[in-house]
Structure formats: C-alpha cells, structure tokens
Design an enzyme around this catalytic site. Structure first.
Site, PDB file in Angstrom:
ATOM      1  N   CYS A  93      28.771  -1.992   2.082  1.00  0.00           N
ATOM      2  CA  CYS A  93      29.074  -3.136   1.423  1.00  0.00           C
ATOM      3  C   CYS A  93      28.012  -4.245   0.880  1.00  0.00           C
ATOM      4  O   CYS A  93      26.928  -4.158   1.642  1.00  0.00           O
ATOM      5  CB  CYS A  93      30.230  -3.929   2.044  1.00  0.00           C
ATOM      6  SG  CYS A  93      30.491  -5.786   1.490  1.00  0.00           S
ATOM      7  N   CYS A  96      27.140  -8.284   3.127  1.00  0.00           N
ATOM      8  CA  CYS A  96      26.115  -8.506   4.285  1.00  0.00           C
ATOM      9  C   CYS A  96      24.818  -7.684   4.228  1.00  0.00           C
ATOM     10  O   CYS A  96      25.339  -6.448   4.277  1.00  0.00           O
ATOM     11  CB  CYS A  96      26.785  -8.657   5.669  1.00  0.00           C
ATOM     12  SG  CYS A  96      27.972  -9.899   5.856  1.00  0.00           S
ATOM     13  N   TYR A 342      20.001 -31.603 -11.847  1.00  0.00           N
ATOM     14  CA  TYR A 342      20.661 -30.402 -11.692  1.00  0.00           C
ATOM     15  C   TYR A 342      21.854 -30.636 -10.580  1.00  0.00           C
ATOM     16  O   TYR A 342      22.082 -30.317  -9.662  1.00  0.00           O
ATOM     17  CB  TYR A 342      19.992 -29.230 -11.170  1.00  0.00           C
ATOM     18  CG  TYR A 342      18.708 -28.763 -11.721  1.00  0.00           C
ATOM     19  CD1 TYR A 342      18.740 -28.004 -12.913  1.00  0.00           C
ATOM     20  CD2 TYR A 342      17.337 -29.537 -11.286  1.00  0.00           C
ATOM     21  CE1 TYR A 342      17.523 -27.631 -13.515  1.00  0.00           C
ATOM     22  CE2 TYR A 342      16.046 -29.294 -11.912  1.00  0.00           C
ATOM     23  CZ  TYR A 342      16.222 -28.122 -13.128  1.00  0.00           C
ATOM     24  OH  TYR A 342      15.245 -28.057 -13.630  1.00  0.00           O
ATOM     25  N   GLU A 363      22.758 -33.039 -15.568  1.00  0.00           N
ATOM     26  CA  GLU A 363      23.268 -31.762 -15.309  1.00  0.00           C
ATOM     27  C   GLU A 363      23.838 -31.421 -16.799  1.00  0.00           C
ATOM     28  O   GLU A 363      23.991 -32.038 -17.619  1.00  0.00           O
ATOM     29  CB  GLU A 363      24.737 -31.876 -14.231  1.00  0.00           C
ATOM     30  CG  GLU A 363      25.643 -30.682 -14.641  1.00  0.00           C
ATOM     31  CD  GLU A 363      25.282 -29.370 -13.846  1.00  0.00           C
ATOM     32  OE1 GLU A 363      24.630 -29.379 -12.832  1.00  0.00           O
ATOM     33  OE2 GLU A 363      25.528 -28.326 -14.738  1.00  0.00           O
ATOM     34  N   ASP A 413      17.418 -30.213  -7.303  1.00  0.00           N
ATOM     35  CA  ASP A 413      18.070 -28.965  -6.721  1.00  0.00           C
ATOM     36  C   ASP A 413      18.281 -27.795  -7.638  1.00  0.00           C
ATOM     37  O   ASP A 413      19.637 -27.666  -8.362  1.00  0.00           O
ATOM     38  CB  ASP A 413      19.452 -29.286  -6.077  1.00  0.00           C
ATOM     39  CG  ASP A 413      20.107 -28.270  -5.381  1.00  0.00           C
ATOM     40  OD1 ASP A 413      19.739 -27.166  -5.404  1.00  0.00           O
ATOM     41  OD2 ASP A 413      21.480 -28.649  -5.159  1.00  0.00           O
ATOM     42  N   CYS A 440      17.266 -23.108  -3.496  1.00  0.00           N
ATOM     43  CA  CYS A 440      17.673 -21.729  -2.927  1.00  0.00           C
ATOM     44  C   CYS A 440      16.740 -20.598  -3.013  1.00  0.00           C
ATOM     45  O   CYS A 440      17.189 -19.401  -2.784  1.00  0.00           O
ATOM     46  CB  CYS A 440      19.033 -21.518  -3.418  1.00  0.00           C
ATOM     47  SG  CYS A 440      19.072 -21.317  -5.157  1.00  0.00           S
TER      48      CYS A 440
HETATM   49  N1  SAH Z   1      23.171 -30.116  -6.906  1.00  0.00           N
HETATM   50  C1  SAH Z   1      24.496 -29.367  -6.673  1.00  0.00           C
HETATM   51  C2  SAH Z   1      24.322 -28.283  -7.699  1.00  0.00           C
HETATM   52  C3  SAH Z   1      23.205 -27.251  -7.559  1.00  0.00           C
HETATM   53  S1  SAH Z   1      23.491 -25.602  -8.444  1.00  0.00           S
HETATM   54  C4  SAH Z   1      25.084 -29.073  -5.507  1.00  0.00           C
HETATM   55  O1  SAH Z   1      24.365 -29.200  -4.306  1.00  0.00           O
HETATM   56  O2  SAH Z   1      26.124 -28.664  -5.323  1.00  0.00           O
HETATM   57  C5  SAH Z   1      22.401 -26.103  -9.700  1.00  0.00           C
HETATM   58  C6  SAH Z   1      22.910 -26.483 -10.898  1.00  0.00           C
HETATM   59  O3  SAH Z   1      21.983 -26.567 -11.925  1.00  0.00           O
HETATM   60  C7  SAH Z   1      24.233 -26.165 -11.455  1.00  0.00           C
HETATM   61  O4  SAH Z   1      25.083 -27.159 -11.498  1.00  0.00           O
HETATM   62  C8  SAH Z   1      23.665 -25.864 -12.950  1.00  0.00           C
HETATM   63  O5  SAH Z   1      24.778 -25.901 -13.745  1.00  0.00           O
HETATM   64  C9  SAH Z   1      22.690 -26.503 -13.170  1.00  0.00           C
HETATM   65  N2  SAH Z   1      21.908 -26.163 -14.109  1.00  0.00           N
HETATM   66  C10 SAH Z   1      21.386 -24.868 -14.532  1.00  0.00           C
HETATM   67  N3  SAH Z   1      20.666 -24.897 -15.729  1.00  0.00           N
HETATM   68  C11 SAH Z   1      20.467 -26.135 -16.254  1.00  0.00           C
HETATM   69  C12 SAH Z   1      19.861 -26.843 -17.087  1.00  0.00           C
HETATM   70  N4  SAH Z   1      19.114 -25.915 -18.204  1.00  0.00           N
HETATM   71  N5  SAH Z   1      19.969 -28.027 -17.264  1.00  0.00           N
HETATM   72  C13 SAH Z   1      20.732 -28.796 -16.439  1.00  0.00           C
HETATM   73  N6  SAH Z   1      21.330 -28.275 -15.518  1.00  0.00           N
HETATM   74  C14 SAH Z   1      21.336 -27.202 -15.203  1.00  0.00           C
END
Ligand code: SAH
Length: 483
Positions: A93, A96, A342, A363, A413, A440
């Site tokens: 799978c 994991c 983000y 965002e 983020d 991440c």
């Molecule tokens: N901080 C949030 C989401 C992080 S995930 C949390 O902790 O839940 C990363 C985010 O970046 C996503 O919501 C995605 O839509 C956004 N993102 C990706 N590319 C982007 C761009 N070019 N401009 C603005 N936001 C973007």
C-alpha cells in the site's frame, strides 16, 4: 560491477525516504578504480528499503562516479530498529512507508534529516535546534481519508493464483506507489478510525451488489470515482463524500438510506460530481443527501467549518501543536500587525488573532477565502482580513492600494514547492522584524531561508513537528529575525 548485479551490504546510516546508506570501497563497484588506501570505504551506496543495522542483499540500479543507487532484494540480518508492521497491507500500500520502524526511531531519523538539511545543504551554523514534537496518536490520527475505486484491482502474489475467484475488476482502497491506475482493495486501514473502515466496507459491498460501474481512467466511462471520509477529532461529525463521474440521484438516495442504517454515526452525506478527466477527488459541483454538508473541528480554542473540498490540516491534534510552535516562535506582545501568507481556510490567521493587533491573510483560492471568512464569523473574530492574492506575482500592489499597514511579523506556510522568488523579494521589501516559516518540505524551506539570510535575516531556531507517523513527511517551523 554493473546494473542488475546483487551485492551484500551492511547498512550504517539513514539517508532519506526509506533509503539506508552503506560506505564501501569504490574499487569494489566502479570498474577501473584502484583501491584507495588513504580513504577506505569512501564510496556511498544507497539501498532503498533498508535501515541502519540491516545486512542486506541489494540490486544495483545506478552506478555513478560518486555514489550508487540500489534496491533491497533480501534482508539477511534485520536491524534491531525493525518491528513487525501492524497492517497486513504494509509493503504494498502507498499509505504508510515505515510502519515497520520503531516510532522513536522514525522521530530520530526525521530530526536528523532536518538538521542535516539546515547544516549541510543550508550551511547554517549558529541556530537552535529544538527536539521534534511527536504525534500524540501514532495510529488513527487522520481526519480525512481519500479512497479510490478502480476497475483494475491490484492482485497480490497469492491472489494471482486465485485470479478466477477474485473480482479483479472491482477495488476500493488505496493506490500502489507509482502505479496510477491500479488500486489495492483494502478492508482495514489504521490511519483514520474504525468507523471509516466500516463505511469503506459497506460502500464496496453496496455498489458491488448493484453492479455499479467504476469510472475507467482509460475509457472515461463508468460512475464510481472516490470515497472521501472526513471525521472531526473534537465533535462527533462524520462526513461521507462519494465522488462520481455523473449524477444518479436515485442511487444516491438509496445508498444514503442504507449507509445510515449500517453506520448511524454518519452525520452528513455528499455527492461530488467530477466530470474532469483528471483523477482528483474534488467535484465540479456537489449535492448534499444528508445533513449539512459540513463537519466542524477545532484547533486550540477555535472552531472551524470544513466542507468537502476545503483544505484542513489532516492531523488536527498535531495541527494545534504546529500552530502553538509558530505562535511561541513569534513571541507576540499583542500590538503586532501580522501577515499570514498562503493562509488556506484561515486556520493560522484565526489561531494567532487573539494575540495580535491585526492579521492580514493572503491566499489564492477563492473557496478557501470564503471558508476563512466564515470561520472568522463562527469564532466572532474581527481583527482579521482575508485577501485573495496570487503569490506567484507581487502582492505589494494590493498592500499599497488597500493601504494595509506594514507587518511586524510574517507567518509563511507555502505548499511543498516553497515560495516564489517574487514573494521572497516582497517579503524582504516589507522587512518584518520576524518571520515564522512553516513548511512541509524542509528542502525548499532551507532554499528560501538562504535567500532571506542573504538579505539580512538571521536564522534563530527550528523545530520539526511530526504530523504524519509512518510516512516520510516532515513538517518544520523556523524563526528568522531581522538583523
Ligand atoms: N496555512 C494553511 C494552509 C497551508 S497549505 C493551513 O495551515 O491550513 C498552502 C496554501 O497555499 C493552500 O491553501 C494553497 O491554496 C495556497 N497556495 C498555493 N499556491 C498559492 C499561490 N500561488 N498564491 C497564494 N496561495 C497559494
């Protein structure tokens, strides 16, 4: 030696993503090399599927001048770090990857990896490295699972012999790594909850009995595409979202009624209709067949509404620890203007709002901005603003046009790919006192932090947080301060 040859190795270090390292004499592998008496065992061989302490037989896949890649074919002596995997599908799978490794050791390897990325790749020296925060739950930690239907069931070795009795044209489960169209039929997964398994097994039997056609990625005909289950950690909310290629309301009504009888804990049932060719579990539109179409979950003191297609951190308990780490790093006094880049559905924005003067969130996805505004209302928060901005372009024109005050602190983020160079430039120009970078993907994180360091920011400390036990994914928080 050549590609395809099998060698025996004693693994002494961990590299990344399930690859162990052995160091041997280069003359043993690379043709035409003389034994180097001065530097014995200076040639690195990566062995996919091995851990430090293993002795393995491994097949050479790539031989380069400075290293070789190989894949383990047999473990001769297992590492003391190995444990029996809990799941019977482990190894096949794609869910994991290191369930057979003691959890304490998983944490140790993740910590080491982040340290090496920052010290070796990044060249950073004088900064504090705080210990990785373990996941409170090692199993049943996900609030969302996305299962796939496939008309091509992956047959295990022992099933190949039974090909006639096994329905190889109907599978509901998880993908096999690197094979996009085949699915491993699974009855039990330890990542979400027991109710989630019950829903998956009921759904399989229901549609199998009816001979409902599965959507084919080849012919683009058929109905069933995905089963997405979202479950709150803090409330009893439980969402079942069936993703299909077309509408069939009668069938959905019958499925919903039978599902609720079998699993009364389900609080909402949705049908997402995805007419796109791409294999994504989000529909072009959705229909609600039971309940509200949402679940509510919380992070810290705040409540969040989560819809079928909105992004929400998949390990709610760890998300709270991740955000608390970011908050602790920011050391807010309450007077600060914060930018949250983000921002997704506004979870970090809302989490920080009680400790700041004002938070401005940026965002690109409109639906996420709408969820964020809804979540601010839900928590009766007034000092936040959600701004739609594509961070592949400069967002400074928006800041100027809307007369948004300059930030004291920026929380960043980004997705796995990291920040766009333009956004790094914007950040440098805005010149916040502190930057808290949540990532991440520590590889792209260190790349971006190097640019910020060249512009005068000092890396103060980092702290990894384990959000995804048994996988290679690492979440890491870094604090930078303006010189
Ligand atoms: N901080 C949030 C989401 C992080 S995930 C949390 O902790 O839940 C990363 C985010 O970046 C996503 O919501 C995605 O839509 C956004 N993102 C990706 N590319 C982007 C761009 N070019 N401009 C603005 N936001 C973007």
């Amino acid at each position: 030696m050549k590609k395809g040859d099998i060698i025996e190795l004693k693994i002494d270090r961990y590299a990344f993503e399930g690859k162990g390292i052995a160091r041997i004499d280069k003359s043993l592998i690379v043709p035409g090399t003389k034994k180097d008496e001065g530097k014995p065992n200076n040639y690195v061989v990566f062995a996919d599927g091995s851990y430090p302490g293993d002795t393995v037989k491994t097949m050479l896949l790539k031989i380069k001048n400075s290293y070789a890649e190989s894949k383990v074919v047999e473990v001769l002596t297992p590492s003391p770090y190995r444990i029996p995997a809990k799941c019977r599908y482990f190894g096949l799978c794609g869910g994991c990857k290191q369930q057979n490794l003691d959890y304490e050791i998983q944490l140790k390897f993740k910590q080491q990896q982040v340290e090496e990325i920052f010290q070796k790749m990044g060249g950073f020296r004088d900064f504090e490295i705080e210990p990785i925060i373990p996941s409170e739950k090692v199993f049943y930690y996900r609030n969302k699972m996305e299962f796939s239907f496939s008309d091509k069931r992956w047959l295990k070795k022992e099933e190949l012999a039974d090909e006639k009795i096994i329905d190889k044209n109907f599978a509901l489960g998880l993908h096999i790594p690197n094979i996009y169209d085949k699915v491993l039929d699974i009855e039990e997964c330890f990542l979400q909850s027991k109710a989630s398994n019950q829903i998956m097994n009921f759904t399989r039997e229901f549609f199998k009995k009816k001979n409902t056609p599965i959507y084919s990625t080849k012919t683009h005909e058929g109905y069933l595409r995905n089963l997405v289950i979202k479950q709150s950690h803090h409330t009893d909310d439980l969402m079942v979202n069936l993703v299909t290629a077309s509408e069939d309301d009668d069938l959905m009504v019958e499925y919903t009624a039978d599902l609720l009888k079998e699993v009364p804990a389900v609080t909402t049932v949705i049908n997402n209709i995805n007419k796109k060719l791409a294999s994504v579990a989000t529909g072009d539109y959705e229909k609600v067949f039971h309940g509200t179409g949402y679940i509510y979950d919380s992070i810290g003191d705040y409540k969040f509404r989560v819809s079928a297609n909105s992004f929400f951190q998949t390990n709610s308990l760890q998300a709270e620890k991740l955000y608390a780490t970011a908050l602790e790093f920011a050391q807010l006094s309450g007077d600060e203007v914060i930018y949250d880049l983000y921002s997704g559905a506004g979870t970090i924005t809302i989490f920080m709002s009680g400790r700041a003067k004002q938070v401005f969130a940026f965002e690109s996805i409109e639906a996420a901005i709408m969820d964020a505004a809804e979540n601010a209302n839900l928590n009766k928060i007034k000092n936040v603003n959600f701004i739609q901005a594509d961070l592949y372009k400069s967002f400074l024109p928006i800041v100027k046009k809307d007369e948004i005050p300059k930030p004291d602190v920026m929380i960043i983020d980004p997705p796995r790919s990291g920040m766009h160079p333009i956004t790094i430039q914007d950040t440098i120009e805005l010149s916040p006192k502190k930057i808290v970078y949540v990532s991440c993907n520590p590889g792209t994180q260190v790349r971006d932090i190097k640019f910020l360091a060249d512009a005068g920011y000092i890396l103060k400390k980092i702290r990894p947080v384990d959000m995804f036990p048994h996988t290679y994914h690492i979440e890491n928080v870094a604090l930078l301060e303006r010189q």
